[in-house]
Write an enzyme that holds these catalytic residues in place. Structure first.
Site: not given
Lengths: 276, 276
Positions: A222, A254, A146
């Site tokens: 996600d 995620h 991320s």
């Protein structure tokens, strides 16, 4: 440098250390996993940069990378994601300030004095590791998740020759066109978007590309998919004809459950580059 | 249907057959590889659609897929790329007319009477194979190269539920925005670009996506890279969050040397979907 803990882990050692950082002007804590092979001499190093709200601890305890790093004979470093402390600026939002350094050197008040994670991860911490641990600085790879995927991609392209392999899990791909980026880059670097370009993986891919193999995994489910702007980087990779693997993994979100599923592939990917 | 040749190949049989096609109004020739397992009952079928200038023979003799299909227990079909013959329209250019059917059903003169490769590959030939050979029609996958990659992607998305897996080698990804496409789609389908949309993988990906796993390999040194428009499909895949693997393979060009290098990965990819 002070040892906070050392635990035997897959026949190697998972350590946590703290040191006074000149880059951030604070004490900084990091995790370092040394595989069993490190007992016999320097080993390659794979960086794992974490995402928003994380410390050095999240990936170290939840990604499951040590099992594969032990087998591959590769060290793992888990840096923190920002400077921390009472005298360090912060923001009520989870995505700005402490836990959200975005891997840049801030130039703007109130962030500039401490928020220098680009210099910390790119220069200070590698030198410290090379001095104190059996690490081969000529064999480094980098990955992250991320915001940490953003860090891995931007450090990878911004420091040519440094990393033999670059990968990312669900990276923020185009922060200058995302709510995960515009706010933070404005706060840390100011409103002049020209200064953001070295910290935007899509813009870097369009301009300079990457001199190392590249692997990116992102889940199709996600929950932050719209913020990642994977499509912009995908287009830039293909336009540039950048050697790369971009995988859209069906049904994954995620979370660390996603990361841990594909950690074996990523460690194997880096091991191939780091040992060749 | 007439047998032109049958050769023992990896303990199975590589055959070449010809038949009078109602779709094209001509005799059509195709290659069919049956693996050793086909002696015991129906096996899955992987289509290999070829590129500009090719006949049924190119991939059959140069891709090297039979070795892996034999092991995986999968049949391979290699159709021709267009109708052929003296009474069939043609063009002096290598990329229009005979050898360049583009897997569409032509509506325009002089192509409409014979150039119906969409119907031939999508309907007539599968029915013929199911009737005459030990093929399981519920287990089909499709791949192809260049113009054939375009065919694999557009048939894959245009016939939902037909294929359990779709892959492509250096496919033409966005023909309505490429010199490999605009000329041909205008010739075969007319100037109304709305009629091109079902034959443009990027537009199909944006509109409908694919209900099957997807693998695409394209070389970074592909000499026709600008014509393929890989970047448009890459962006569309990521925007849609289509489960997919898109691999930009370093240093590979558009040739059969590229195809044969990655044929093992593609057969394994299809085998996983076709046997699960």
């Amino acid at each position: 440098m002070k040892t906070l803990s050392e635990n035997r882990c897959f026949y190697g050692t998972q350590g946590v250390y703290t040191h006074a950082s000149s880059a951030t002007g604070t004490d900084m804590t990091f995790g370092l996993y040394l595989p069993p092979d490190a007992a016999d001499g320097p080993v390659p190093l794979l960086w794992f940069l974490s995402g928003l709200t994380c410390t050095h601890e999240n990936a170290m305890t939840k990604a499951g990378a040590q099992a594969y790093a032990a087998e591959a004979g590769i060290a793992l470093c888990f840096p923190d994601t920002s400077p921390r402390g009472e005298r360090v600026a912060d923001d009520d939002a989870y995505d700005l300030g402490q836990g959200a350094g975005f891997y840049v050197d801030a130039t703007e008040a109130p962030w500039a004095p401490h928020f220098n994670m680009w210099h910390y991860v790119g220069t200070e911490l590698p030198a410290l590791l090379a001095k104190h641990f059996p690490i081969d600085p000529d064999r480094q790879g980098i990955t992250g998740h991320s915001m940490g995927g953003h860090g891995a991609l931007t450090l990878g392209m911004g420091l040519p020759g440094r990393f033999r392999s670059v990968s990312a899990f669900a990276p923020i791909c185009h922060p200058s066109d995302s709510d995960w980026g515009r706010k933070q880059l404005t706060a840390y670097l100011g409103a002049d978007t020209a200064k953001w370009a070295p910290h935007d993986a899509t813009l870097l891919m369009r301009e300079t590309g990457l001199d190392a193999p590249l692997l990116i995994d992102t889940g199709t489910a996600d929950q932050f998919g719209d913020l990642l702007k994977t499509e912009a980087l995908a287009e830039a990779i293909a336009t540039r004809r950048q050697p790369a693997q971009l995988r859209l993994q069906k049904g994954y979100d995620h979370s660390y459950f996603f990361i841990s599923t594909f950690v074996p592939d990523h460690v194997a990917f880096h091991a191939e580059a780091l040992w060749s």
